[in-house]
Motif scaffolding. Sequence first.
Motif, PDB file in Angstrom:
ATOM      1  N   ILE A 252       0.856  -1.187   0.000  1.00 45.26           N
ATOM      2  CA  ILE A 252       0.000   0.000   0.000  1.00 45.26           C
ATOM      3  C   ILE A 252       0.897   1.244   0.000  1.00 45.26           C
ATOM      4  N   ALA A 253       0.330   2.384  -0.390  1.00 44.05           N
ATOM      5  CA  ALA A 253       1.110   3.618  -0.484  1.00 44.05           C
ATOM      6  C   ALA A 253       1.781   3.925   0.850  1.00 44.05           C
ATOM      7  N   ASN A 254       3.051   4.283   0.806  1.00 37.23           N
ATOM      8  CA  ASN A 254       3.819   4.617   2.003  1.00 37.23           C
ATOM      9  C   ASN A 254       3.405   6.001   2.512  1.00 37.23           C
ATOM     10  N   GLU A 255       2.770   6.006   3.674  1.00 38.71           N
ATOM     11  CA  GLU A 255       2.233   7.246   4.248  1.00 38.71           C
ATOM     12  C   GLU A 255       3.320   8.267   4.602  1.00 38.71           C
ATOM     13  N   ALA A 256       4.569   7.805   4.626  1.00 40.57           N
ATOM     14  CA  ALA A 256       5.667   8.714   4.975  1.00 40.57           C
ATOM     15  C   ALA A 256       5.742   9.901   4.012  1.00 40.57           C
ATOM     16  N   TYR A 257       5.171   9.750   2.804  1.00 41.52           N
ATOM     17  CA  TYR A 257       5.255  10.828   1.812  1.00 41.52           C
ATOM     18  C   TYR A 257       3.949  11.603   1.686  1.00 41.52           C
ATOM     19  N   LYS A 258       2.948  11.208   2.480  1.00 44.76           N
ATOM     20  CA  LYS A 258       1.602  11.773   2.360  1.00 44.76           C
ATOM     21  C   LYS A 258       1.578  13.275   2.611  1.00 44.76           C
ATOM     22  N   ASP A 259       2.395  13.725   3.570  1.00 43.63           N
ATOM     23  CA  ASP A 259       2.330  15.125   3.978  1.00 43.63           C
ATOM     24  C   ASP A 259       3.345  16.029   3.290  1.00 43.63           C
ATOM     25  N   VAL A 260       4.057  15.496   2.302  1.00 47.18           N
ATOM     26  CA  VAL A 260       4.934  16.357   1.497  1.00 47.18           C
ATOM     27  C   VAL A 260       4.009  17.346   0.786  1.00 47.18           C
ATOM     28  N   PRO A 261       4.297  18.672   0.885  1.00 43.06           N
ATOM     29  CA  PRO A 261       3.375  19.636   0.296  1.00 43.06           C
ATOM     30  C   PRO A 261       3.068  19.328  -1.176  1.00 43.06           C
ATOM     31  N   GLY A 262       1.789  19.189  -1.496  1.00 39.78           N
ATOM     32  CA  GLY A 262       1.373  18.952  -2.872  1.00 39.78           C
ATOM     33  C   GLY A 262       1.315  17.487  -3.272  1.00 39.78           C
ATOM     34  N   ALA A 263       1.718  16.577  -2.367  1.00 37.20           N
ATOM     35  CA  ALA A 263       1.729  15.149  -2.727  1.00 37.20           C
ATOM     36  C   ALA A 263       0.320  14.668  -3.056  1.00 37.20           C
TER      37      ALA A 263
END
Length: 321
Positions: A252-263
């Motif tokens: 599943i998508a790695n949530e570690a990158y979820k909060d990168v602005p604009g992701a």
Amino acid sequence: MIFDVKPDVILGGGSAYFLGKDIPGSKRKDDKDYIKLFQEAGYTLATDKSELQTATGTNTGKILGLFHTGNMDTTLDREFLKKGTVEKFPNQPGLVDMTKAALGELSKTEEGFFLMVEGGNIDKMSHPLDWDRALVETIEFDKAVGVAREFAASHPDTLIVVTGDHAHGVSIIGTVDDEKPGTEMREKVGTYAEAGFPNYTDENNDGYPDKIDVTRRLFLSANNGPDHYETFRPKLGGPFVPAIQNEKKEYIANEAYKDVPGAVFVQGNIPKSGDSGVHAVDDVVLQAAGPGAEGFKGYMEESDIYRVLVDTLALGAKQTN
Ligand SMILES: [Zn+2]
């Protein structure tokens, strides 16, 4: 297999498969210590860049260079960002160092040699959709070709063949320009003439961008992959890990990158058992220079590449007496 064939020079990662199973870090299932076996067979062992340098001066003509227990770090991590596993393996040679060392050693052989140099991390970084690392790796591969061309200039009986063993389902489709208005990252993607040129600089003339996170950078997009977050930005903290396993062993998508602005979330289109993008069957480019290069022309099947090499090296010729 490598031990059976015993090439004069073997350089790369993967030492875990050379160490006997009781040695820490080993991934072998038997007691065979191939490092010891190679040493007994006359190989000089090198485990980092300085030892490789030393080994090239030993005159044994045989070098086993194992610089990492697993995959070697990328050029971007090794030379610039110091991420990945560079802290653990701080002095890994690059493809250019290894190509130079191999050519120096092999060219001592009167009867000629065959050298295979693979920019393996181009593929290894394309799998996790880490385009910036794959691109910088491609620059280093190009430099390794340069080393071979320099060698060929003083050894004109050298055939150089450059190709890929496969493609990945990815293309450069334009640029991402942070200066474009708005907060939605897709609106900052420039396509066709709108893309303009990226604004990477190379002030120190080393052939690499001074930094990878410029304001107008190349935009690559893959046609396949697991669920992941597209950040439209280089991964400065270490290689991209697009997907991770859940308790059902699905990626599943790695949530570690979820909060990168604009992701933005990108829905995967391959089975959830896969953690990365896959190879593609696109035709690949082959370029060649030197004696025998005329054998490569038009559209060729992969198996015929081998025939040209064999013909050029006069391998398999029947003995007449
Ligand atoms: Zn691959």
